[in-house]
Design a protein around this motif. Structure first.
Motif, PDB file in Angstrom:
ATOM      1  N   ASP A 281     119.587 -21.685 -31.607  1.00 40.99           N
ATOM      2  CA  ASP A 281     118.284 -22.277 -31.313  1.00 40.99           C
ATOM      3  C   ASP A 281     117.258 -21.872 -32.379  1.00 40.99           C
ATOM      4  O   ASP A 281     117.123 -20.689 -32.705  1.00 40.99           O
ATOM      5  CB  ASP A 281     117.830 -21.792 -29.928  1.00 40.99           C
ATOM      6  CG  ASP A 281     116.563 -22.491 -29.507  1.00 40.99           C
ATOM      7  OD1 ASP A 281     116.678 -23.537 -28.874  1.00 40.99           O
ATOM      8  OD2 ASP A 281     115.463 -21.986 -29.834  1.00 40.99           O
TER       9      ASP A 281
ATOM     10  N   VAL B 113     111.657 -26.374 -17.256  1.00 41.37           N
ATOM     11  CA  VAL B 113     112.141 -27.141 -18.409  1.00 41.37           C
ATOM     12  C   VAL B 113     112.223 -28.603 -18.021  1.00 41.37           C
ATOM     13  O   VAL B 113     112.713 -28.959 -16.954  1.00 41.37           O
ATOM     14  CB  VAL B 113     113.533 -26.644 -18.859  1.00 41.37           C
ATOM     15  CG1 VAL B 113     114.137 -27.611 -19.866  1.00 41.37           C
ATOM     16  CG2 VAL B 113     113.428 -25.259 -19.454  1.00 41.37           C
ATOM     17  N   ARG B 114     111.752 -29.429 -18.897  1.00 41.94           N
ATOM     18  CA  ARG B 114     111.653 -30.837 -18.559  1.00 41.94           C
ATOM     19  C   ARG B 114     112.898 -31.599 -18.996  1.00 41.94           C
ATOM     20  O   ARG B 114     113.262 -31.577 -20.162  1.00 41.94           O
ATOM     21  CB  ARG B 114     110.444 -31.408 -19.265  1.00 41.94           C
ATOM     22  CG  ARG B 114     110.216 -32.815 -18.848  1.00 41.94           C
ATOM     23  CD  ARG B 114     108.911 -33.256 -19.400  1.00 41.94           C
ATOM     24  NE  ARG B 114     108.672 -34.599 -18.980  1.00 41.94           N
ATOM     25  CZ  ARG B 114     107.856 -35.395 -19.622  1.00 41.94           C
ATOM     26  NH1 ARG B 114     107.224 -34.975 -20.681  1.00 41.94           N
ATOM     27  NH2 ARG B 114     107.672 -36.614 -19.187  1.00 41.94           N
ATOM     28  N   GLU B 115     113.496 -32.252 -18.062  1.00 43.15           N
ATOM     29  CA  GLU B 115     114.657 -33.070 -18.390  1.00 43.15           C
ATOM     30  C   GLU B 115     114.212 -34.498 -18.684  1.00 43.15           C
ATOM     31  O   GLU B 115     113.181 -34.951 -18.201  1.00 43.15           O
ATOM     32  CB  GLU B 115     115.634 -33.100 -17.216  1.00 43.15           C
ATOM     33  CG  GLU B 115     116.285 -31.765 -16.959  1.00 43.15           C
ATOM     34  CD  GLU B 115     117.378 -31.885 -15.906  1.00 43.15           C
ATOM     35  OE1 GLU B 115     118.191 -32.802 -16.015  1.00 43.15           O
ATOM     36  OE2 GLU B 115     117.389 -31.058 -14.992  1.00 43.15           O
ATOM     37  N   VAL B 116     115.033 -35.181 -19.478  1.00 47.90           N
ATOM     38  CA  VAL B 116     114.816 -36.617 -19.665  1.00 47.90           C
ATOM     39  C   VAL B 116     115.244 -37.284 -18.367  1.00 47.90           C
ATOM     40  O   VAL B 116     116.354 -37.078 -17.889  1.00 47.90           O
ATOM     41  CB  VAL B 116     115.656 -37.151 -20.841  1.00 47.90           C
ATOM     42  CG1 VAL B 116     115.532 -38.666 -20.928  1.00 47.90           C
ATOM     43  CG2 VAL B 116     115.208 -36.504 -22.148  1.00 47.90           C
ATOM     44  N   ARG B 117     114.337 -38.051 -17.787  1.00 38.99           N
ATOM     45  CA  ARG B 117     114.636 -38.644 -16.489  1.00 38.99           C
ATOM     46  C   ARG B 117     115.541 -39.858 -16.634  1.00 38.99           C
ATOM     47  O   ARG B 117     115.289 -40.734 -17.460  1.00 38.99           O
ATOM     48  CB  ARG B 117     113.328 -39.066 -15.803  1.00 38.99           C
ATOM     49  CG  ARG B 117     113.538 -39.679 -14.415  1.00 38.99           C
ATOM     50  CD  ARG B 117     112.207 -40.015 -13.764  1.00 38.99           C
ATOM     51  NE  ARG B 117     111.453 -41.020 -14.480  1.00 38.99           N
ATOM     52  CZ  ARG B 117     111.644 -42.336 -14.345  1.00 38.99           C
ATOM     53  NH1 ARG B 117     112.572 -42.796 -13.526  1.00 38.99           N
ATOM     54  NH2 ARG B 117     110.905 -43.198 -15.015  1.00 38.99           N
ATOM     55  N   ASP B 118     116.587 -39.876 -15.835  1.00 44.20           N
ATOM     56  CA  ASP B 118     117.443 -41.057 -15.784  1.00 44.20           C
ATOM     57  C   ASP B 118     117.011 -41.890 -14.586  1.00 44.20           C
ATOM     58  O   ASP B 118     116.748 -41.357 -13.509  1.00 44.20           O
ATOM     59  CB  ASP B 118     118.914 -40.633 -15.637  1.00 44.20           C
ATOM     60  CG  ASP B 118     119.853 -41.830 -15.670  1.00 44.20           C
ATOM     61  OD1 ASP B 118     119.465 -42.857 -16.254  1.00 44.20           O
ATOM     62  OD2 ASP B 118     120.958 -41.734 -15.119  1.00 44.20           O
ATOM     63  N   GLY B 119     116.907 -43.193 -14.778  1.00 44.97           N
ATOM     64  CA  GLY B 119     116.499 -44.071 -13.679  1.00 44.97           C
ATOM     65  C   GLY B 119     117.617 -45.007 -13.280  1.00 44.97           C
ATOM     66  O   GLY B 119     118.790 -44.676 -13.416  1.00 44.97           O
ATOM     67  N   GLU B 120     117.237 -46.165 -12.812  1.00 48.12           N
ATOM     68  CA  GLU B 120     118.228 -47.181 -12.409  1.00 48.12           C
ATOM     69  C   GLU B 120     118.400 -48.162 -13.552  1.00 48.12           C
ATOM     70  O   GLU B 120     117.419 -48.715 -14.040  1.00 48.12           O
ATOM     71  CB  GLU B 120     117.705 -47.951 -11.198  1.00 48.12           C
ATOM     72  CG  GLU B 120     117.663 -47.178  -9.921  1.00 48.12           C
ATOM     73  CD  GLU B 120     117.001 -48.026  -8.836  1.00 48.12           C
ATOM     74  OE1 GLU B 120     117.328 -49.212  -8.733  1.00 48.12           O
ATOM     75  OE2 GLU B 120     116.135 -47.487  -8.143  1.00 48.12           O
ATOM     76  N   TRP B 121     119.650 -48.400 -13.949  1.00 49.21           N
ATOM     77  CA  TRP B 121     119.907 -49.442 -14.943  1.00 49.21           C
ATOM     78  C   TRP B 121     121.353 -49.881 -14.916  1.00 49.21           C
ATOM     79  O   TRP B 121     122.160 -49.285 -14.297  1.00 49.21           O
ATOM     80  CB  TRP B 121     119.517 -49.056 -16.362  1.00 49.21           C
ATOM     81  CG  TRP B 121     119.818 -47.678 -16.859  1.00 49.21           C
ATOM     82  CD1 TRP B 121     119.084 -46.549 -16.625  1.00 49.21           C
ATOM     83  CD2 TRP B 121     120.898 -47.251 -17.721  1.00 49.21           C
ATOM     84  NE1 TRP B 121     119.614 -45.471 -17.291  1.00 49.21           N
ATOM     85  CE2 TRP B 121     120.720 -45.864 -17.970  1.00 49.21           C
ATOM     86  CE3 TRP B 121     121.978 -47.908 -18.320  1.00 49.21           C
ATOM     87  CZ2 TRP B 121     121.583 -45.127 -18.775  1.00 49.21           C
ATOM     88  CZ3 TRP B 121     122.843 -47.177 -19.122  1.00 49.21           C
ATOM     89  CH2 TRP B 121     122.644 -45.795 -19.338  1.00 49.21           C
TER      90      TRP B 121
ATOM     91  N   ASP C  40     113.972 -21.914 -32.283  1.00 50.04           N
ATOM     92  CA  ASP C  40     112.855 -21.099 -31.790  1.00 50.04           C
ATOM     93  C   ASP C  40     113.259 -19.631 -31.672  1.00 50.04           C
ATOM     94  O   ASP C  40     112.485 -18.726 -31.978  1.00 50.04           O
ATOM     95  CB  ASP C  40     112.378 -21.617 -30.425  1.00 50.04           C
ATOM     96  CG  ASP C  40     111.561 -22.894 -30.571  1.00 50.04           C
ATOM     97  OD1 ASP C  40     110.889 -23.040 -31.602  1.00 50.04           O
ATOM     98  OD2 ASP C  40     111.609 -23.727 -29.669  1.00 50.04           O
TER      99      ASP C  40
END
Lengths: 337, 117
Positions: B64, B109-117, B66
């Protein structure tokens, strides 16, 4: 889980193995001429900026919010390639407009071996386009959704999804330990970073972009050398990457989009190299007829009486550097030119 | 505690056990720096490199950036920019978080949000 770090999607599966990490970015690049000739690999010109859709939800279409994921800006007829980094093996499936880039089939959950609808990292370090023939791809080129150019529209007749869809599956920890840790397979490490270059921007149209087939490029998509059951299909992470045109990007994010990349001719005239990749004795996948039968951006433009590719002159005698064989990555020239 | 140079050498040597391209010479070549410079960094004979070179080193060694910057006594310039933009808010936030266990911080920690597709 997927995190967005410095314009890279960082996939990690600590529940599978501490090393189960893959990072992926989308590289800006030259658009190769769409003239029927086979071209070598163009360089990476730095990663496209990626932003969370949720950060700008109030200014985006409802469908984008529903999809979730991230977004990036592209100019019309700009090209991109998918850059994969990581030592741990993953099965990576890529679709555009929910059409698989290797098979031309509609999006389906899970992995499929016959025909193989995924790539295997770290053997496959990148993907530049649609797999149309064995050893040949057609470059990913951005076009406005609704214009009839995209793979999605040509196959489904609908301009519904656009963008790029990615799902990754890690190798099972036991298989990783047996195959990689003990035997010490070669790893790839690709360091990519490059300043953007100032050129005039082409015309803009609709804000929602999709990807269409461009010029032909020599690139092998490797056959999965592993047993199919090494993939941990219970563990997966997927991301919808929306593509917006650069004007809309400025309006939505308040950020300046990257400037347009050099044309192939300008790059060639500067005496800069192109690349070839030596994949050793790895087997390459046959291309998908469904994708090979599609019209390229140039062909669709001719049918419609449009000229979507302003710079499409052939590049003659490109200087080609062969990569690979010793874990060598696809370099990116540093600095401005 | 390992110094910056000791950590770099240990990590590179560990990678080299399974991949010979992690020699000092080849790592330096891929990074576009002199092998002698990398060698001096590993031996602690020079100060840790610039932020840009440290990032390249982190990428090359699969660690990493950082973390490596922190070992080099630096804070990433993008983090500095973040703090400068909202110094009071982020100053308070970081102080609030300093005693928090890792698992609690990780929840932020922020995740990339998965939606409906």
């Amino acid at each position: 889980m997927i995190e967005l770090k410095h314009d890279e999607l960082s996939f990690s599966f600590p529940e599978v193995h501490p090393d189960a990490k893959l990072s992926l970015n989308l590289q800006r690049t030259l658009r190769i001429p769409d003239d029927g000739n086979d071209y070598p690999l163009p360089p990476g010109l730095g990663a496209f900026p990626l932003r969370h859709v949720d950060d700008f939800a109030s200014r985006l279409p409802e469908l984008w919010k529903k999809h979730g994921g991230v977004m990036l800006p592209m100019y019309q007829s700009e090209a991109l390639w998918v850059n994969l980094n990581g030592r741990y093996p993953f099965a990576v499936k890529v679709a555009t407009g929910k059409i698989n880039a290797l098979t031309g089939e509609s999006w389906a959950d899970g992995l499929h071996r016959d025909p193989q609808d995924y790539m295997v990292t770290p053997d496959q370090p990148w993907l530049d386009g649609y797999c149309v023939e064995k050893g040949t791809i057609r470059q990913f080129v951005a076009m406005p959704l609704g214009g009839g150019y995209t793979v999605e529209e040509q196959i489904t007749g609908e301009a519904e999804h656009g963008g790029l869809q990615i799902v990754v599956y890690p190798m099972k920890a036991q298989a990783y330990r047996e195959l990689y840790v003990r035997e010490g397979e070669t790893v790839f490490s690709v360091a990519l970073d490059m300043d953007s270059m100032a050129l005039s921007a082409p015309a803009q149209s609709a804000p929602d972009m999709g990807l269409a087939p461009g010029g032909r490029m020599k690139q092998e998509i490797f056959d999965d050398p592993h047993d199919f059951d090494v993939w941990d299909t219970r563990a997966s992470a997927r991301c919808f990457v929306h593509i917006t045109n650069s004007l809309a990007w400025r309006a939505v994010t308040g950020e300046e989009p990257p400037t347009t990349p050099l044309t192939s001719r300008e790059y060639q005239e500067a005496g800069l190299p192109w690349f070839d990749y030596y994949g050793g004795d790895r087997e390459a996948l046959e291309g998908a007829k469904k994708l090979a039968d599609l019209k390229t951006v140039k062909e669709t433009g001719e049918e419609k009486g449009e000229q979507p590719l302003p710079e499409n002159e052939p590049v003659e005698d490109p200087v080609v550097i062969t990569l690979g064989g010793e874990g060598e990555g696809r370099p990116v020239r540093e600095g401005r030119f | 505690m390992q110094t910056f140079g000791q950590f770099i050498r240990a990590r590179r040597e560990s990678l080299r056990k399974t991949d010979p391209t992690y020699s000092v010479r080849q790592v330096a070549k891929r990074m576009g720096i002199q092998p002698s410079y990398l060698s001096k960094v590993e031996r602690g004979e020079v100060s840790p490199p610039s932020e840009e070179t440290t990032r390249k080193l982190a990428h090359e060694l699969g660690v990493d950036s950082d973390m490596l910057l922190a070992m080099a006594g630096k804070v990433s310039s993008d983090l500095q920019d973040v703090i400068r933009k909202r110094p009071v808010l982020f100053g308070e936030l970081i102080r609030e978080l300093k005693e928090m266990p890792d698992h609690a911080v990780l929840r932020l920690v922020r995740e990339v949000r998965d939606g409906e597709w």
